[in-house]
Scaffold this motif. Sequence first.
Motif, short mmCIF file in Angstrom:
data_model
loop_
_atom_site.label_atom_id
_atom_site.label_comp_id
_atom_site.label_asym_id
_atom_site.label_seq_id
_atom_site.Cartn_x
_atom_site.Cartn_y
_atom_site.Cartn_z
N GLU A 11 0.80 -1.08 0.11
CA GLU A 11 0.12 -0.14 -0.15
C GLU A 11 0.95 1.32 0.02
O GLU A 11 0.34 2.36 -0.53
CB GLU A 11 -0.86 0.01 1.19
N MET A 77 -6.21 1.66 -1.03
CA MET A 77 -5.52 2.07 0.43
C MET A 77 -4.33 2.94 -0.01
O MET A 77 -3.74 3.42 0.82
CB MET A 77 -5.05 0.78 1.07
N LYS A 79 -1.36 5.27 -0.58
CA LYS A 79 -1.04 6.54 -0.18
C LYS A 79 -0.82 7.58 -1.28
O LYS A 79 -0.41 8.78 -1.00
CB LYS A 79 -0.12 6.40 0.83
N SER A 121 -10.54 10.51 0.33
CA SER A 121 -10.50 9.12 1.30
C SER A 121 -11.89 8.75 1.40
O SER A 121 -12.05 7.49 1.28
CB SER A 121 -9.82 9.52 2.55
N ASP A 142 -9.94 -3.71 5.08
CA ASP A 142 -8.52 -2.77 5.32
C ASP A 142 -8.61 -1.50 4.85
O ASP A 142 -7.73 -0.58 5.05
CB ASP A 142 -7.43 -3.72 4.85
N TRP A 149 -5.84 5.78 9.13
CA TRP A 149 -4.60 5.27 8.63
C TRP A 149 -3.43 5.99 9.38
O TRP A 149 -2.39 5.52 9.84
CB TRP A 149 -4.11 5.61 6.91
N ASN A 152 -2.93 4.77 12.68
CA ASN A 152 -2.54 3.48 13.04
C ASN A 152 -1.00 3.19 12.72
O ASN A 152 -0.26 2.53 13.19
CB ASN A 152 -3.48 2.60 11.99
N TYR A 153 -0.71 4.03 11.41
CA TYR A 153 0.57 3.66 11.06
C TYR A 153 1.76 4.42 11.75
O TYR A 153 2.95 4.47 11.50
CB TYR A 153 0.77 3.66 9.45
#
Length: 276
Positions: A11, A77, A79, A121, A142, A149, A152-153
């Motif tokens: 992703e 997903m 980026k 998004s 997902d 995102w 989470n990332y």
Amino acid sequence: KAKRCTMVTFESLPWACRLIEFGKNVEILGFKDTLGASLLKGKECNLTKPIIETTQYILGEKPKVRHVQNYIAITLMAKSIVHPPIMYGKWSQWDGKPLSEKPLFYQGLDERQAELLSGVSDECVATAKAIEKKVPGLDMSDVIHVFDWYLNYYSDQITDKSNLMMAMRTNKAYDGLVHPMKEIEPGKYVPDFTYRYMAEDVPEGIVPMKGIAELAGVSTPYLDEVITWCQGKLNKEFLVGNKLTGKDLKDTRAPQKYGYNKLEDLFTGSFEVTPR
């Protein structure tokens, strides 16, 4: 030969990083906590090694590689949705006068840019939900909003998690990263619309997302607005009105370029969409 191969797609990049010296030195600005990966497995492919585990070994402890069920989820997903809306939001009202310094990219995000990014998004998430309803057995969970995102990332690198704009502005992995600019004379800068944020992330990122949404029957006013402005700066025509019928669609990775004109076309062929 394709039937005997397995394609792996991610992703995003594993890190926020910048080139120092080509082929020799890269600066890693920040690690992502996790990284989604999907497999597109040829029906005659007999894997001899576990792909996800092998990838994890190569990358090291971080990011944690996570198996995503199918490649369409990974595409939605990706980026590549981040850069074009920010470029549009920043430069669509630019008066054409050179700047005396390069503006911050992520950490210079304003409310309008955050709205555009959030809107794009939202449309990707809506597309994922529509596909999940129409294709039995497909898991699109997902595909999450870009704000979620980031939380989470980059959870340990963001200091203000109150909203998307502040999360990006306070992400330490983005410290000092600026807009792509060209120096036209000493100390005078103008935006570089040929940089990968536009030249790659539009035809290979948000245009394919638009194409998938179109097949799923999802309206995408934010994507349409961003693509329309970006294609003008690239001197290309991908979108005509709100349809991907432009003369330069051949230069993109939209499914329509390959003759995929129905949603089910994305899930048929000599491969397994959801390999385990």
